[in-house]
Scaffold this motif. Structure first.
Motif, PDB file in Angstrom:
ATOM      1  N   UNK A 210     -51.624  40.106 -10.406  1.00  0.00           N
ATOM      2  CA  UNK A 210     -52.686  41.111 -10.362  1.00  0.00           C
ATOM      3  C   UNK A 210     -53.157  41.505 -11.758  1.00  0.00           C
ATOM      4  N   UNK A 211     -52.307  41.377 -12.759  1.00  0.00           N
ATOM      5  CA  UNK A 211     -52.664  41.751 -14.121  1.00  0.00           C
ATOM      6  C   UNK A 211     -53.409  40.683 -14.890  1.00  0.00           C
ATOM      7  N   UNK A 212     -53.864  39.631 -14.229  1.00  0.00           N
ATOM      8  CA  UNK A 212     -54.579  38.556 -14.909  1.00  0.00           C
ATOM      9  C   UNK A 212     -55.918  39.045 -15.458  1.00  0.00           C
ATOM     10  N   UNK A 213     -56.442  38.323 -16.434  1.00  0.00           N
ATOM     11  CA  UNK A 213     -57.713  38.665 -17.062  1.00  0.00           C
ATOM     12  C   UNK A 213     -58.783  37.660 -16.659  1.00  0.00           C
ATOM     13  N   UNK A 214     -60.024  37.974 -16.999  1.00  0.00           N
ATOM     14  CA  UNK A 214     -61.107  37.040 -16.715  1.00  0.00           C
ATOM     15  C   UNK A 214     -60.916  35.742 -17.497  1.00  0.00           C
ATOM     16  N   UNK A 215     -60.304  35.825 -18.682  1.00  0.00           N
ATOM     17  CA  UNK A 215     -60.027  34.603 -19.445  1.00  0.00           C
ATOM     18  C   UNK A 215     -59.014  33.726 -18.722  1.00  0.00           C
ATOM     19  N   UNK A 216     -58.013  34.360 -18.084  1.00  0.00           N
ATOM     20  CA  UNK A 216     -57.043  33.589 -17.303  1.00  0.00           C
ATOM     21  C   UNK A 216     -57.742  32.856 -16.159  1.00  0.00           C
ATOM     22  N   UNK A 217     -58.733  33.508 -15.579  1.00  0.00           N
ATOM     23  CA  UNK A 217     -59.454  32.908 -14.454  1.00  0.00           C
ATOM     24  C   UNK A 217     -60.362  31.782 -14.925  1.00  0.00           C
ATOM     25  N   UNK A 218     -61.202  32.064 -15.903  1.00  0.00           N
ATOM     26  CA  UNK A 218     -62.170  31.054 -16.336  1.00  0.00           C
ATOM     27  C   UNK A 218     -61.495  29.841 -16.975  1.00  0.00           C
ATOM     28  N   UNK A 219     -60.280  30.023 -17.502  1.00  0.00           N
ATOM     29  CA  UNK A 219     -59.548  28.885 -18.076  1.00  0.00           C
ATOM     30  C   UNK A 219     -59.255  27.818 -17.032  1.00  0.00           C
ATOM     31  N   UNK A 220     -59.245  28.218 -15.773  1.00  0.00           N
ATOM     32  CA  UNK A 220     -58.976  27.268 -14.686  1.00  0.00           C
ATOM     33  C   UNK A 220     -60.217  26.487 -14.292  1.00  0.00           C
ATOM     34  N   UNK A 221     -61.385  26.915 -14.746  1.00  0.00           N
ATOM     35  CA  UNK A 221     -62.628  26.287 -14.311  1.00  0.00           C
ATOM     36  C   UNK A 221     -62.819  26.397 -12.810  1.00  0.00           C
ATOM     37  N   UNK A 222     -62.641  27.590 -12.242  1.00  0.00           N
ATOM     38  CA  UNK A 222     -62.651  27.701 -10.783  1.00  0.00           C
ATOM     39  C   UNK A 222     -64.056  27.604 -10.187  1.00  0.00           C
ATOM     40  N   UNK A 223     -64.088  27.169  -8.934  1.00  0.00           N
ATOM     41  CA  UNK A 223     -65.339  27.154  -8.169  1.00  0.00           C
ATOM     42  C   UNK A 223     -65.553  28.470  -7.450  1.00  0.00           C
ATOM     43  N   UNK A 224     -64.494  29.273  -7.337  1.00  0.00           N
ATOM     44  CA  UNK A 224     -64.592  30.565  -6.682  1.00  0.00           C
ATOM     45  C   UNK A 224     -63.364  31.396  -6.975  1.00  0.00           C
ATOM     46  N   UNK A 225     -63.456  32.676  -6.634  1.00  0.00           N
ATOM     47  CA  UNK A 225     -62.358  33.614  -6.866  1.00  0.00           C
ATOM     48  C   UNK A 225     -62.078  34.373  -5.579  1.00  0.00           C
ATOM     49  N   UNK A 226     -60.799  34.550  -5.288  1.00  0.00           N
ATOM     50  CA  UNK A 226     -60.363  35.245  -4.079  1.00  0.00           C
ATOM     51  C   UNK A 226     -59.489  36.429  -4.467  1.00  0.00           C
ATOM     52  N   UNK A 227     -59.706  37.584  -3.821  1.00  0.00           N
ATOM     53  CA  UNK A 227     -58.826  38.743  -3.971  1.00  0.00           C
ATOM     54  C   UNK A 227     -58.150  38.986  -2.623  1.00  0.00           C
ATOM     55  N   UNK A 228     -56.842  39.188  -2.648  1.00  0.00           N
ATOM     56  CA  UNK A 228     -56.046  39.228  -1.415  1.00  0.00           C
ATOM     57  C   UNK A 228     -55.925  40.628  -0.830  1.00  0.00           C
ATOM     58  N   UNK A 229     -55.221  40.682   0.282  1.00  0.00           N
ATOM     59  CA  UNK A 229     -54.752  41.940   0.860  1.00  0.00           C
ATOM     60  C   UNK A 229     -53.700  42.558  -0.064  1.00  0.00           C
ATOM     61  N   UNK A 230     -53.306  43.797   0.237  1.00  0.00           N
ATOM     62  CA  UNK A 230     -52.275  44.444  -0.565  1.00  0.00           C
ATOM     63  C   UNK A 230     -52.063  45.880  -0.135  1.00  0.00           C
ATOM     64  N   UNK A 231     -51.008  46.513  -0.660  1.00  0.00           N
ATOM     65  CA  UNK A 231     -50.646  47.879  -0.254  1.00  0.00           C
ATOM     66  C   UNK A 231     -51.260  48.946  -1.143  1.00  0.00           C
ATOM     67  N   UNK A 232     -51.173  50.178  -0.669  1.00  0.00           N
ATOM     68  CA  UNK A 232     -51.534  51.323  -1.489  1.00  0.00           C
ATOM     69  C   UNK A 232     -52.971  51.775  -1.325  1.00  0.00           C
ATOM     70  N   UNK A 233     -53.352  52.717  -2.168  1.00  0.00           N
ATOM     71  CA  UNK A 233     -54.657  53.360  -2.139  1.00  0.00           C
ATOM     72  C   UNK A 233     -55.615  52.599  -3.052  1.00  0.00           C
TER      73      UNK A 233
END
Length: 385
Positions: A210-233
């Motif tokens: 969850x603490x990843x950055x946009x640089x961590x994401x773009x370094x993968x060269x992704x075609x899309x981004x997914x955010x999951x389920x999770x607990x809390x407010x």
């Protein structure tokens, strides 16, 4: 040989309502938010869903445990519920895949379970009064003393629990068959069936903390981004909102489920609020407002997005509308963001990855693939021009 004597167990809600039963899990005490789940099957998936962190789940089905416990249906690395309450714990396990009894697994993982409770009365009480804090104990027999400790527990509103359930390091789930896409999946409390269903569609899934950055994401060269389920407010998840803001600024296709829907809503400028007793079960009717098709869906959420029905809201990334609503209470169950007539991102509050069923909504993973394909085609057309 005489059967061992049952161990008494005590359940006390924060408003003082008290129930007595017997222990069928680990001895000791547990505290959390009391919520009820209406599924008649799938208790193993429920117990191992990280979204239930710090919650005591009350099963409304009258008998639980008759299919035992296997190691294939776990949705994560452990049981996450704070405690489990049932009307009757099955005395035998009769499924051919069962490795052990439900009660044995609760004991092995240190989870307090209580059987012999009038869960019908308990559920009706929570429906009338709302979800509230609760204590379970096999050692304390005085309801007043247990209630004192219940009232000292933190409430779910304002709870930031994502860091307690996310992966510590990235995990890669390879594509099954020919690889079509790469997706960065932000783990806010992800269930294992989600990357599995993405993988089946030729997607290489990089599950990121969850603490990843946009640089961590773009370094993968992704075609899309997914955010999951999770607990809390979701109102506490400012870091996730900031990350999704960066994702949308980077023009990456987005898909979110449950907590990911709430984060999407906050990022787009909407608020969130706590439901009185939430939606939890595998029998919730949801309408797709574009097709008017009704799906029977699996839910597990105590918070919802406060977005206007039947209106289009303009944001800096495009136009957003409510795409799905729950037919029981008109709660927002989906959002869709469009830019220049094309879908740039979408999310649903319910669970299309529900391993225990129903599977009416599994097509949403195909929709994500279609959005990524259209995005690729649009970029290719732009380069050609």
């Amino acid at each position: 040989m005489n059967s061992p004597q049952p161990v008494p167990a005590l359940l006390v809600l924060e408003d003082g309502r008290t129930f007595r039963g017997e222990s069928f899990g680990a001895p000791g005490e547990a505290f959390g938010e009391a919520v009820f789940a209406t599924g008649m099957t799938g208790y193993e998936e429920t117990l191992t869903d990280p979204s239930y962190r710090r919650q005591v789940v009350i099963a409304t089905a009258p008998q639980i445990g008759n299919t035992g416990w296997n190691d294939e249906d776990d949705e994560s690395r452990r049981i996450w519920v704070a405690g489990f309450v049932v009307r009757e714990a099955s005395r035998i396990s009769s499924n051919w895949r069962a490795k052990r009894d439900l009660g044995d697994e609760l004991k092995a993982q240190g989870v307090v379970g209580v059987t012999g409770v009038d869960t019908r009365a308990l559920t009706r009480h929570l429906r009338e009064r709302g979800a509230m804090r609760v204590g379970l104990s096999t050692v304390e027999t005085d309801p007043d003393k247990l209630r004192e400790r219940v009232l000292q527990q933190p409430a779910m509103a304002g709870a930031n629990l994502v860091d307690e359930v996310t992966v510590a390091e990235p995990v890669v789930v390879p594509a099954q068959g020919e690889k079509r896409f790469t997706v960065a999946a932000i783990d806010l409390g992800i269930k294992e069936m989600t990357p599995e269903l993405l993988s089946r569609r030729g997607i290489e899934v990089h599950v990121l903390p969850a603490g990843s950055t946009i640089d961590d994401i773009t370094a993968l060269g992704p075609d899309g981004v997914f955010f999951s389920n999770g607990p809390g407010d979701p109102a506490t998840a400012d870091d996730a909102v900031a990350l999704l803001t960066d994702v949308l600024d980077a023009d990456l296709p987005y898909f979110g489920i449950c907590f990911g829907n709430q984060i999407f809503g906050r990022t787009l400028g909407f608020g969130t609020f706590k439901l009185k007793y939430g939606h939890r079960g595998i029998n919730q009717p949801v309408m797709d407002l574009a097709t008017r098709r009704v799906e029977i869906t699996a839910h597990n959420h105590g918070f919802a997005v406060d977005a206007p029905l039947g209106e289009t809201t303009t944001t800096r990334w495009g136009d957003v509308r409510v795409s799905h609503v729950c037919l029981n209470d008109d709660v927002v169950e989906g959002l869709e963001l469009t830019r220049d007539g094309a879908v740039a991102g979408f999310s649903v509050q319910y669970h299309p990855e529900a391993a225990a069923g129903p599977h009416d909504s599994a097509y949403l993973f195909d929709r994500f693939c279609a959005v990524m394909t259209a995005h690729q085609d649009g970029h290719s057309a732009g380069k050609d021009a």
